[in-house]
Write a protein that holds these residues in place. Structure first.
Motif, PDB file in Angstrom:
ATOM      1  N   ALA A  99       0.853  -1.277   0.010  1.00 48.46           N
ATOM      2  CA  ALA A  99      -0.156  -0.003   0.138  1.00 48.46           C
ATOM      3  C   ALA A  99       0.777   1.196   0.117  1.00 48.46           C
ATOM      4  N   HIS A 100       0.382   2.199  -0.574  1.00 44.00           N
ATOM      5  CA  HIS A 100       0.896   3.565  -0.543  1.00 44.00           C
ATOM      6  C   HIS A 100       0.682   4.240   0.567  1.00 44.00           C
ATOM      7  N   GLU A 101       1.532   4.647   1.334  1.00 47.54           N
ATOM      8  CA  GLU A 101       1.433   5.359   2.704  1.00 47.54           C
ATOM      9  C   GLU A 101       0.947   6.937   2.400  1.00 47.54           C
ATOM     10  N   VAL A 102      -0.175   7.311   3.168  1.00 48.87           N
ATOM     11  CA  VAL A 102      -0.515   8.849   3.094  1.00 48.87           C
ATOM     12  C   VAL A 102      -0.524   9.223   4.594  1.00 48.87           C
ATOM     13  N   SER A 159      -3.493   4.663   4.268  1.00 47.61           N
ATOM     14  CA  SER A 159      -2.554   4.347   3.059  1.00 47.61           C
ATOM     15  C   SER A 159      -3.783   3.929   2.032  1.00 47.61           C
ATOM     16  N   LYS A 190      -4.199   1.983  -2.025  1.00 52.43           N
ATOM     17  CA  LYS A 190      -3.643   0.989  -3.157  1.00 52.43           C
ATOM     18  C   LYS A 190      -4.522   1.061  -4.280  1.00 52.43           C
ATOM     19  N   THR A 221      -7.238   2.741   3.370  1.00 49.69           N
ATOM     20  CA  THR A 221      -7.231   2.340   4.831  1.00 49.69           C
ATOM     21  C   THR A 221      -7.007   3.651   5.606  1.00 49.69           C
ATOM     22  N   ASP A 256      -9.018   0.503  12.487  1.00 52.38           N
ATOM     23  CA  ASP A 256      -8.575   0.993  11.172  1.00 52.38           C
ATOM     24  C   ASP A 256      -9.803   0.716  10.517  1.00 52.38           C
TER      25      ASP A 256
END
Ligand SMILES: *[C@@H]1O[C@H](CO)[C@@H](O)[C@H](O)[C@H]1NC(C)=O
Ligand SMILES: *[C@@H]1O[C@H](CO)[C@@H](O)[C@H](O)[C@H]1NC(C)=O
Ligand SMILES: *[C@@H]1O[C@H](CO)[C@@H](O)[C@H](O)[C@H]1NC(C)=O
Ligand SMILES: *[C@@H]1O[C@H](CO)[C@@H](O)[C@H](O)[C@H]1NC(C)=O
Ligand SMILES: *[C@@H]1O[C@H](CO)[C@@H](O)[C@H](O)[C@H]1NC(C)=O
Ligand SMILES: *[C@@H]1O[C@H](CO)[C@@H](O)[C@H](O)[C@H]1NC(C)=O
Length: 479
Positions: free
Chosen positions: A323-326, A330, A332, A351, A416
């Motif tokens: 997953a791309h963390e933000v 996150s 994806k 998430t 979450d």
């Protein structure tokens, strides 16, 4: 003194009833054998005003309740109100609303889990489409011999959700979703367990793969396919590109065989009519099967056309994509840029950490069909010019946000939040309100929104996807 129940007409013990001449008289309980059974309809004397009418004087103005944190604050602040553990949730926010003395609304759990319906934020107004359908209210279709079940959401229950429909399906170990095809495209996210999928395209090329929790598959319209749960069973979410799709209207092999003359089957397959003596006469739909062999090669059948080329694969092992963390969680994305066969299916798995929020955004190219996989959330659907409705979501709920209608998704729980956004688009895209405002000249924003210079300095030119926030859901400041 006894009471008369105004709804049932029953005398609870002893009551004063008006006599025809207007003089009240004490009568004994309805159970007294002397009183005859009243007729179905009442007297004409009950029409309109009469000095002899009885006025009940129950006090409805004294409803005891405990306001929850945030409930007494200004309605336009619109904090999430947690009604889950209060005794008597009330439709009150700040100075707006009023108590509900009863009758009870049948199941006050609805009020507890839909606080934004019972006591909407003051910024809600007008009416929008209904953007929520809990799969828990969908009628379940049960499979044969304990093999599984399926429940669906489509325009029958969510009339405005025209672009997509969804099905939540369970197959126990070894069970099949019967071989079939359909007019719509099918996109799927495996929610639990694992399954073996197989299909054949127009060229006669075949495909077979095993998918597990978090993986995605896609079958184009008309492409016949099979789905069988592996040894630990499976549950998956299906999304179709037609809001009126129904699981009850797919082309099943049992049906296609049972609706051909036997002579035609015999000719078609070049075998005697008797070969079809045992074919099912009714749909199997979801039914138990012989466990799939562990070695997938044993079930890999190819003709001269060979197998479906890798770039047109019907599966994407999304579970293995990190997953791309933000800032607040996150994201994806899987869309035709990496999963080309799934043309027009673009999805983001989001998430959101506790306190965080999928930022205010909209999708210019498509309606959004969403599914809440884990946790609790709320979202406000804003539709131009001035309609806004806030919905509370739980795991198992479907959400729907029409094209270019803004929405956010706020985590209102303490775990979450995980949810899926699905678009009908050739790539996943959205417009972020924060990014747009941050990317517009401060002078223009100052003139338009009357924000202070200090606030303007906080605005960001980058899309956040998910913002972090205070886990105190009634906090006036954010970290
Ligand atoms: C998958 O199923 C197992 C068995 O019921 C359960 O323990 C687990 O929590 C499920 N996974 C998810 C993601 O719900
Ligand atoms: C089924 O579950 C068992 C126990 O968790 C595991 O060892 C096995 O690999 C699983 N099988 C599949 C096909 O995932
Ligand atoms: C099935 O067989 C074909 C032809 O041998 C091969 O190209 C393909 O990779 C096989 N599929 C799987 C899942 O092993
Ligand atoms: C993709 O979906 C959009 C939005 O529903 C629709 O307008 C468009 O026609 C679809 N494109 C294809 C190629 O199906
Ligand atoms: C805000 O910034 C603008 C541009 O720098 C300036 O003209 C204006 O006076 C500032 N406003 C306040 C209240 O400081
Ligand atoms: C949350 O913040 C509000 C406002 O700052 C405060 O009154 C309240 O006590 C806080 N709640 C918790 C549980 O910390």
């Amino acid at each position: 003194m006894g009471r008369f129940n105004a709804f049932s007409g029953a005398l609870l013990s002893l009551a004063i009833l008006p006599l025809a001449n207007g003089a009240p008289a004490a009568v004994s309980s309805a159970s007294a054998s002397s009183s005859p059974n009243p007729p179905l309809r009442g007297s004409e004397d009950l029409l309109g005003y009469s000095p002899s009418n009885v006025l009940t004087t129950e006090n409805t103005d004294d409803v005891p309740y405990q306001p929850v944190e945030g409930q007494n604050l200004d309605a336009i602040d619109g904090f999430y109100l947690d009604f889950e553990s209060v005794e008597n949730p009330q439709p009150i926010r700040g100075s707006k609303g009023g108590t509900d003395p009863g009758p009870q609304k049948g199941n006050d759990n609805y009020d507890r889990i839909n606080s934004d319906k019972l006591a909407p934020p003051g910024t809600d107004s007008g009416s929008t489409i209904n953007a929520q359908w809990p799969m828990g209210l969908s009628h379940n279709r049960l499979g044969l011999n304990g093999a599984g079940w399926a429940r669906q959401e489509n325009t029958e229950v969510m009339p405005a959700a025209k672009a997509m429909a969804g099905v939540d399906m369970r197959l126990e170990a070894g069970a099949y979703r019967e071989l079939h095809w359909h007019v719509a495209s099918e996109w799927s996210l495996v929610l639990n367990g694992s399954a073996r999928i197989a299909a054949m395209n127009e060229e006669g090329q075949t495909f077979i793969d095993d998918v597990s929790k978090g993986d995605v598959w896609f079958f184009p319209p008309g492409v016949p396919h099979s789905i069988q749960a592996l040894e630990n069973g499976t549950e998956f979410l299906l999304v179709f590109d037609d809001g009126s799709f129904s699981e009850d209207n797919t082309f099943l092999t049992s049906d296609v065989f049972s609706h051909q003359p036997r002579e035609v089957l015999s000719k078609n397959f070049g075998v005697p009519i008797a070969a079809f003596d045992n074919i099912p006469t009714e749909e199997l739909y979801i039914f138990p099967g012989t466990p799939a062999p562990k070695d997938i090669q044993e079930q890999n059948v190819t003709g001269s056309a060979g197998s479906v080329p890798k770039e047109q694969s019907y599966s994407y092992h999304f579970s293995e994509q990190p997953a791309h963390e933000v800032p607040g969680g996150s994201v994806k994305i899987v869309d035709p840029l990496t999963f080309p066969i799934a043309s027009n299916f673009s999805a983001a798995l989001v998430t959101v950490k506790p306190g965080g929020m999928r930022e205010i955004h909209w999708h210019p190219s498509s309606d959004e069909w969403s599914f809440f996989i884990q946790g609790k959330a709320r979202a406000t659907l804003f539709s131009a010019p001035s309609s806004a409705t806030t919905f509370d979501y739980r795991q198992g709920d479907v959400g729907y946000f029409p094209r270019s209608n803004s929405h956010y998704v706020e985590n209102t729980g303490d775990t979450d939040l995980i949810f899926l956004e699905v678009l009908q688009a050739d790539h996943f895209s959205d417009i972020s309100l924060g990014q747009w405002i941050g990317s517009t000249s401060k002078q223009i924003i100052r003139d338009s929104l009357r924000l202070s210079n200090e606030t303007l300095d906080q605005l960001k030119t980058e899309k956040q996807y998910v913002v972090a926030g205070s886990t105190n859901l009634t906090s006036f400041t954010q970290p």
